[in-house]
Design a protein around this motif. Structure first.
Motif, PDB file in Angstrom:
ATOM      1  N   ALA A  65       0.838  -1.205   0.000  1.00 30.49           N
ATOM      2  CA  ALA A  65       0.000   0.000   0.000  1.00 30.49           C
ATOM      3  C   ALA A  65       0.867   1.247   0.000  1.00 30.49           C
ATOM      4  CB  ALA A  65      -0.910   0.003   1.228  1.00 30.49           C
ATOM      5  N   ASN A  66       0.581   2.149  -0.926  1.00 37.53           N
ATOM      6  CA  ASN A  66       1.310   3.406  -1.018  1.00 37.53           C
ATOM      7  C   ASN A  66       0.610   4.443  -0.154  1.00 37.53           C
ATOM      8  OD1 ASN A  66       2.507   5.835  -1.706  1.00 37.53           O
ATOM      9  ND2 ASN A  66       2.778   5.249  -3.839  1.00 37.53           N
ATOM     10  N   MET A  67       1.273   4.874   0.899  1.00 33.30           N
ATOM     11  CA  MET A  67       0.711   5.866   1.809  1.00 33.30           C
ATOM     12  C   MET A  67       1.490   7.178   1.743  1.00 33.30           C
ATOM     13  SD  MET A  67      -0.105   3.369   4.998  1.00 33.30           S
ATOM     14  CE  MET A  67      -1.164   4.537   5.813  1.00 33.30           C
ATOM     15  N   SER A  68       2.295   7.331   0.720  1.00 34.25           N
ATOM     16  CA  SER A  68       3.204   8.476   0.647  1.00 34.25           C
ATOM     17  C   SER A  68       2.492   9.815   0.467  1.00 34.25           C
ATOM     18  CB  SER A  68       4.214   8.280  -0.477  1.00 34.25           C
ATOM     19  OG  SER A  68       3.573   8.274  -1.738  1.00 34.25           O
ATOM     20  N   ARG A  69       1.299   9.817  -0.093  1.00 36.49           N
ATOM     21  CA  ARG A  69       0.590  11.083  -0.303  1.00 36.49           C
ATOM     22  C   ARG A  69      -0.173  11.547   0.936  1.00 36.49           C
ATOM     23  NH1 ARG A  69      -2.411  10.085  -5.892  1.00 36.49           N
ATOM     24  NH2 ARG A  69      -3.184   8.396  -4.624  1.00 36.49           N
ATOM     25  N   MET A  70      -0.292  10.670   1.910  1.00 35.29           N
ATOM     26  CA  MET A  70      -1.003  11.006   3.141  1.00 35.29           C
ATOM     27  C   MET A  70      -0.103  11.867   4.034  1.00 35.29           C
ATOM     28  SD  MET A  70      -2.689   8.301   5.836  1.00 35.29           S
ATOM     29  CE  MET A  70      -3.665   7.532   4.563  1.00 35.29           C
ATOM     30  N   PRO A  71      -0.663  12.887   4.656  1.00 29.44           N
ATOM     31  CA  PRO A  71       0.161  13.679   5.586  1.00 29.44           C
ATOM     32  C   PRO A  71       0.752  12.793   6.683  1.00 29.44           C
ATOM     33  CG  PRO A  71      -1.924  14.782   5.154  1.00 29.44           C
ATOM     34  CD  PRO A  71      -2.021  13.413   4.531  1.00 29.44           C
ATOM     35  N   ALA A  72       1.998  13.041   7.032  1.00 27.77           N
ATOM     36  CA  ALA A  72       2.719  12.200   7.994  1.00 27.77           C
ATOM     37  C   ALA A  72       1.988  12.103   9.330  1.00 27.77           C
ATOM     38  CB  ALA A  72       4.136  12.727   8.200  1.00 27.77           C
ATOM     39  N   PHE A  73       1.414  13.198   9.789  1.00 26.88           N
ATOM     40  CA  PHE A  73       0.699  13.180  11.069  1.00 26.88           C
ATOM     41  C   PHE A  73      -0.481  12.210  11.023  1.00 26.88           C
ATOM     42  CE2 PHE A  73      -2.741  14.760  13.794  1.00 26.88           C
ATOM     43  CZ  PHE A  73      -2.113  14.687  15.027  1.00 26.88           C
ATOM     44  N   ILE A  74      -1.238  12.227   9.941  1.00 31.15           N
ATOM     45  CA  ILE A  74      -2.388  11.325   9.779  1.00 31.15           C
ATOM     46  C   ILE A  74      -1.908   9.879   9.681  1.00 31.15           C
ATOM     47  CG2 ILE A  74      -4.345  10.723   8.295  1.00 31.15           C
ATOM     48  CD1 ILE A  74      -4.689  13.387   9.765  1.00 31.15           C
ATOM     49  N   THR A  75      -0.832   9.669   8.940  1.00 32.13           N
ATOM     50  CA  THR A  75      -0.279   8.323   8.795  1.00 32.13           C
ATOM     51  C   THR A  75       0.087   7.742  10.158  1.00 32.13           C
ATOM     52  OG1 THR A  75       0.597   8.856   6.604  1.00 32.13           O
ATOM     53  CG2 THR A  75       1.544   6.948   7.720  1.00 32.13           C
ATOM     54  N   ARG A  76       0.834   8.524  10.949  1.00 30.50           N
ATOM     55  CA  ARG A  76       1.316   8.039  12.253  1.00 30.50           C
ATOM     56  C   ARG A  76       0.196   7.875  13.269  1.00 30.50           C
ATOM     57  NH1 ARG A  76       4.956  11.996  11.559  1.00 30.50           N
ATOM     58  NH2 ARG A  76       4.017  13.229  13.205  1.00 30.50           N
ATOM     59  N   THR A  77      -0.738   8.812  13.306  1.00 31.57           N
ATOM     60  CA  THR A  77      -1.731   8.810  14.385  1.00 31.57           C
ATOM     61  C   THR A  77      -3.003   8.048  14.069  1.00 31.57           C
ATOM     62  OG1 THR A  77      -2.676  10.916  13.646  1.00 31.57           O
ATOM     63  CG2 THR A  77      -0.900  10.997  15.306  1.00 31.57           C
ATOM     64  N   MET A  78      -3.323   7.880  12.786  1.00 32.24           N
ATOM     65  CA  MET A  78      -4.580   7.225  12.447  1.00 32.24           C
ATOM     66  C   MET A  78      -4.416   6.005  11.534  1.00 32.24           C
ATOM     67  SD  MET A  78      -6.609  10.823  12.163  1.00 32.24           S
ATOM     68  CE  MET A  78      -8.090  10.392  11.386  1.00 32.24           C
ATOM     69  N   ALA A  79      -3.720   6.187  10.427  1.00 26.96           N
ATOM     70  CA  ALA A  79      -3.659   5.113   9.435  1.00 26.96           C
ATOM     71  C   ALA A  79      -2.883   3.890   9.919  1.00 26.96           C
ATOM     72  CB  ALA A  79      -3.061   5.641   8.138  1.00 26.96           C
ATOM     73  N   LEU A  80      -1.648   4.077  10.367  1.00 28.42           N
ATOM     74  CA  LEU A  80      -0.859   2.925  10.805  1.00 28.42           C
ATOM     75  C   LEU A  80      -1.468   2.208  12.007  1.00 28.42           C
ATOM     76  CD1 LEU A  80       2.793   4.142  10.173  1.00 28.42           C
ATOM     77  CD2 LEU A  80       1.544   2.349   8.963  1.00 28.42           C
ATOM     78  N   PRO A  81      -1.957   2.927  13.027  1.00 25.81           N
ATOM     79  CA  PRO A  81      -2.621   2.197  14.122  1.00 25.81           C
ATOM     80  C   PRO A  81      -3.805   1.362  13.636  1.00 25.81           C
ATOM     81  CG  PRO A  81      -2.067   4.405  14.848  1.00 25.81           C
ATOM     82  CD  PRO A  81      -1.787   4.350  13.369  1.00 25.81           C
ATOM     83  N   SER A  82      -4.551   1.881  12.670  1.00 20.75           N
ATOM     84  CA  SER A  82      -5.678   1.126  12.120  1.00 20.75           C
ATOM     85  C   SER A  82      -5.195  -0.107  11.358  1.00 20.75           C
ATOM     86  CB  SER A  82      -6.494   2.038  11.199  1.00 20.75           C
ATOM     87  OG  SER A  82      -7.519   1.336  10.583  1.00 20.75           O
ATOM     88  N   LEU A  83      -4.121   0.049  10.577  1.00 26.73           N
ATOM     89  CA  LEU A  83      -3.581  -1.074   9.814  1.00 26.73           C
ATOM     90  C   LEU A  83      -3.017  -2.163  10.717  1.00 26.73           C
ATOM     91  CD1 LEU A  83      -1.750   0.788   6.892  1.00 26.73           C
ATOM     92  CD2 LEU A  83      -3.943  -0.412   6.810  1.00 26.73           C
ATOM     93  N   ARG A  84      -2.539  -1.795  11.876  1.00 31.90           N
ATOM     94  CA  ARG A  84      -1.970  -2.783  12.803  1.00 31.90           C
ATOM     95  C   ARG A  84      -3.025  -3.761  13.322  1.00 31.90           C
ATOM     96  NH1 ARG A  84       1.074   2.041  14.873  1.00 31.90           N
ATOM     97  NH2 ARG A  84       3.015   1.922  13.697  1.00 31.90           N
ATOM     98  N   GLU A  85      -4.276  -3.383  13.226  1.00 27.12           N
ATOM     99  CA  GLU A  85      -5.364  -4.258  13.679  1.00 27.12           C
ATOM    100  C   GLU A  85      -5.761  -5.296  12.637  1.00 27.12           C
ATOM    101  OE1 GLU A  85      -8.574  -1.808  15.050  1.00 27.12           O
ATOM    102  OE2 GLU A  85      -7.268  -0.651  16.364  1.00 27.12           O
ATOM    103  N   LEU A  86      -5.262  -5.174  11.416  1.00 26.43           N
ATOM    104  CA  LEU A  86      -5.616  -6.109  10.347  1.00 26.43           C
ATOM    105  C   LEU A  86      -4.963  -7.468  10.577  1.00 26.43           C
ATOM    106  CD1 LEU A  86      -5.271  -3.688   7.293  1.00 26.43           C
ATOM    107  CD2 LEU A  86      -7.384  -4.483   8.383  1.00 26.43           C
ATOM    108  N   PRO A  87      -5.628  -8.545  10.152  1.00 29.95           N
ATOM    109  CA  PRO A  87      -5.084  -9.890  10.379  1.00 29.95           C
ATOM    110  C   PRO A  87      -4.097 -10.352   9.309  1.00 29.95           C
ATOM    111  CG  PRO A  87      -7.254 -10.056   9.423  1.00 29.95           C
ATOM    112  CD  PRO A  87      -6.990  -8.587   9.637  1.00 29.95           C
ATOM    113  N   PHE A  88      -3.489  -9.429   8.583  1.00 32.80           N
ATOM    114  CA  PHE A  88      -2.532  -9.776   7.546  1.00 32.80           C
ATOM    115  C   PHE A  88      -1.471  -8.681   7.464  1.00 32.80           C
ATOM    116  CE2 PHE A  88      -6.283  -7.745   5.784  1.00 32.80           C
ATOM    117  CZ  PHE A  88      -5.749  -6.634   5.158  1.00 32.80           C
ATOM    118  N   ARG A  89      -0.320  -9.048   6.896  1.00 33.38           N
ATOM    119  CA  ARG A  89       0.778  -8.082   6.730  1.00 33.38           C
ATOM    120  C   ARG A  89       0.636  -7.363   5.406  1.00 33.38           C
ATOM    121  NH1 ARG A  89       6.552 -10.090   6.693  1.00 33.38           N
ATOM    122  NH2 ARG A  89       7.042  -7.947   7.191  1.00 33.38           N
TER     123      ARG A  89
END
Length: 161
Positions: A86-110
């Motif tokens: 997944a390309n997340m490079s266009r997302m603002p870094a603050f949103i990536t760190r505080t919302m997107a990555l924590p949400s992705l960590r809950e997924l049952p796959f890498r």
């Protein structure tokens, strides 16, 4: 003299890394080697036996794929010799760190996470569609796109929704 040699070595490394990052994906060519981090900040690479690389450059495409994969459970991608990038490079870094990555960590796959868009700048994409890169012996065999649930299910060898 040592400073001169170091300067040239650094310039060479920078040039080589730029060349590696800008390689296009094309049928018949080897998939460029990529090493990233996954959503858990662990090393992520495309294994040699991979047959399908699913690349998402948009949030809409990622959401569709994640919905399908979440229903399949852990180990599903590996059982299909598939990986998800997944390309997340266009997302603002603050949103990536505080919302997107924590949400992705809950997924049952890498999934591999692209934080530097230069890495995949030359990769084929279509608006709000997944790029499906079929591989054979490490070379790109075909490139297709999946924009709806039916196409995603077909690509993953699942019955139609």
């Amino acid at each position: 003299m040592r400073l001169f040699v170091r300067s040239w070595a650094l310039a060479g490394l920078m040039l080589a890394s730029t060349w590696c990052m800008a390689q296009p994906i094309a049928v018949g060519r080897p998939l460029p080697a990529i090493e990233l981090k996954d959503q858990h900040d662990q090393r992520w690479v495309v294994p040699q036996q991979t047959e399908l690389l699913i690349y998402s450059a948009s949030r809409a495409a990622s959401s569709k794929l994640q919905a399908v994969l979440t229903r399949q459970g852990e180990g599903f991608l590996a059982s299909r010799q598939a990986v998800y990038l997944a390309n997340m490079s266009r997302m603002p870094a603050f949103i990536t760190r505080t919302m997107a990555l924590p949400s992705l960590r809950e997924l049952p796959f890498r999934l591999g996470v692209v934080m530097d868009g230069k890495l995949t700048a030359e990769w084929p994409v279509k608006d709000d569609a997944l790029t499906l890169i079929s591989l054979k012996d490490g070379k790109v065999a075909s490139i297709a796109y999946a924009a709806d649930d039916a196409a995603i299910h077909r690509a993953l060898g699942l019955p139609a929704p």
